[in-house]
Design an enzyme around this catalytic site. Structure first.
Site, PDB file in Angstrom:
ATOM      1  N   HIS A   1      55.082  34.293  42.971  1.00 54.33           N
ATOM      2  CA  HIS A   1      56.356  34.039  42.060  1.00 54.33           C
ATOM      3  C   HIS A   1      57.440  34.969  42.702  1.00 54.33           C
ATOM      4  CE1 HIS A   1      56.119  37.580  39.666  1.00 54.33           C
ATOM      5  NE2 HIS A   1      54.840  37.350  39.093  1.00 54.33           N
TER       6      HIS A   1
ATOM      7  N   ASP B   1      34.393  36.465  33.855  1.00 53.68           N
ATOM      8  CA  ASP B   1      33.576  37.676  34.345  1.00 53.68           C
ATOM      9  C   ASP B   1      33.591  38.805  33.080  1.00 53.68           C
ATOM     10  OD1 ASP B   1      32.771  40.083  35.531  1.00 53.68           O
ATOM     11  OD2 ASP B   1      32.952  38.694  37.495  1.00 53.68           O
TER      12      ASP B   1
ATOM     13  N   SER C   1      49.350  39.524  39.549  1.00 59.08           N
ATOM     14  CA  SER C   1      50.408  38.356  40.131  1.00 59.08           C
ATOM     15  C   SER C   1      50.039  38.443  41.520  1.00 59.08           C
ATOM     16  CB  SER C   1      51.643  38.303  39.684  1.00 59.08           C
ATOM     17  OG  SER C   1      52.340  39.501  40.242  1.00 59.08           O
TER      18      SER C   1
END
Length: 384
Positions: free
Chosen positions: A199, A320, A335
């Site tokens: 992004h 996990d 990110s």
């Protein structure tokens, strides 16, 4: 002018070296040399000059290109720092000034708004927010003609500074740079470029994409994690470890940041899955959360959202136990973390859900690959 820019850039590097980064609501914690920060989204928070490769990277890059297919890239998952300088200075906010003649805001009266970019003052390019502040301070209250960009429009605004609190002011909070930490998604041997974040870097006050003038990826050391809990997203903590950049940024757009690296990273290339090939089911997230480097963590793609929102194509859930114990799931700073499915690159993490840190959004890797190659091609044309 070039010398002044290099001096300012060097000073910014030195000031940031000792700054401990904590990733904010945009997936990379942005810090400005002046001004205010803070961007949120209602449903989720973001989980975060072309130059040819230098000689040290040319040989390995060429070798990698020869050994990989047309849609193969090297997944990275490495945490990295970002230093970005904007094209012009952005008006982050406006405030009233208490002067001898009363309360006013000259910038607002001149028609300026938060989100505007100031490009020139009286015909001279605005190099930094510090330079603009000094120019306003020397104005002695004389009108200043500003060249302004608002979205795709450019126009002129005339502002008349007033004297308040011992100096001439216009009532604008402005900034010219940002810094933070995110994750490198992949290196593309075919174009010699990297992609990261998944992004764009947006201004934290006004939410608009920050136009890139120049910038660089930087080495960081991760030094801790704030674990995510519902309604309080976690974050990676780290600090810059070198004044020397890892390369150059080429672009900051809606789908991520793209650039070149001074050294082509080692690693095995994998195929990038097409958008229609990505399916729901088990995946692995390749992420760095401490000094041990990128590790693989199990997760699931719960849903595909299509392409209407390019940074929210996938709904993912961390399964996990190690990652859930260490971070609570997806934290700001992850990110750009690659999402691998059946040994191939499916996408990258982009956002974390505020009400459930184990879940978040992802972007298709094919979108980032297409964007990166288009950016590299355009940059090569510009340099020719």
């Amino acid at each position: 002018m070039a010398k002044k820019w290099k001096t300012a850039k060097r000073g910014f590097r030195q000031a940031l070296r000792a700054f401990t980064l904590s990733v904010g609501v945009t997936a990379l914690g942005m810090v400005a040399t002046a001004g205010l920060l803070g961007l949120t989204e209602p449903e989720a928070r973001q989980a975060a000059a072309f130059q040819p490769q230098q000689a040290a990277a040319e040989a390995p890059a060429a070798a990698a290109k020869a050994e990989t297919g047309p849609n193969q890239v090297v997944p990275l998952g490495q945490a990295f720092g970002i230093k970005l300088f904007t094209d012009g200075v952005i008006v982050a906010s406006l405030s009233d000034i208490y002067s001898a003649s009363g309360v006013c805001c000259p910038a607002s009266e001149a028609g300026l708004r938060p989100g505007d970019y100031l490009l020139e003052a009286d015909g001279m390019e605005i190099q930094s927010n510090a330079a603009l502040a000094a120019y306003i301070g020397r104005s002695q209250g004389q009108e200043i003609r500003l060249k302004v960009r608002r979205e795709d429009e450019e126009f002129e605004a005339v502002v008349k500074p007033v004297f308040g609190d011992g100096a001439f002011k216009t009532g604008m909070w402005v900034r010219d740079s940002a810094a933070g930490v995110g994750t490198l998604t992949f290196y593309d041997p075919a174009s010699g470029t990297f992609a990261g974040l998944g992004h764009g870097i947006c201004d934290a006050d006004v939410g608009s994409l920050m136009p890139l003038k120049t910038g660089e990826p930087a080495r960081i050391t991760l030094c801790g994690v704030v674990k995510g809990i519902p309604d309080s997203p976690g974050q990676l903590r780290g600090y810059f470890t070198s004044d020397e950049p890892m390369g150059d940024l080429l672009a900051n757009n809606e789908t991520g940041v793209y650039g070149t690296l001074t050294e082509a990273p080692a690693g095995e290339a994998v195929q990038v899955l097409g958008r229609n090939q990505v399916k729901t089911g088990p995946v692995e997230i390749l992420a760095s959360i401490d000094g041990s480097g990128p590790q693989r963590y199990s997760a699931r793609i719960e849903k595909r959202n299509g392409t209407d929102q390019p940074t929210k194509n996938l709904v993912i859930k961390v399964t996990d136990p190690r990652l859930l114990e260490a971070t609570g799931g997806i934290v700001q700073g992850m990110s750009g973390a690659p999402i691998l499915q059946d040994g191939k690159l499916a996408g990258a993490v982009t956002h974390v859900f505020t009400d459930d840190p184990a879940r978040g959004y992802g972007i298709f890797a094919q979108t980032m690959l297409e964007q990166g190659r288009a950016i590299a091609s355009q940059a090569e044309q510009n340099a020719a």
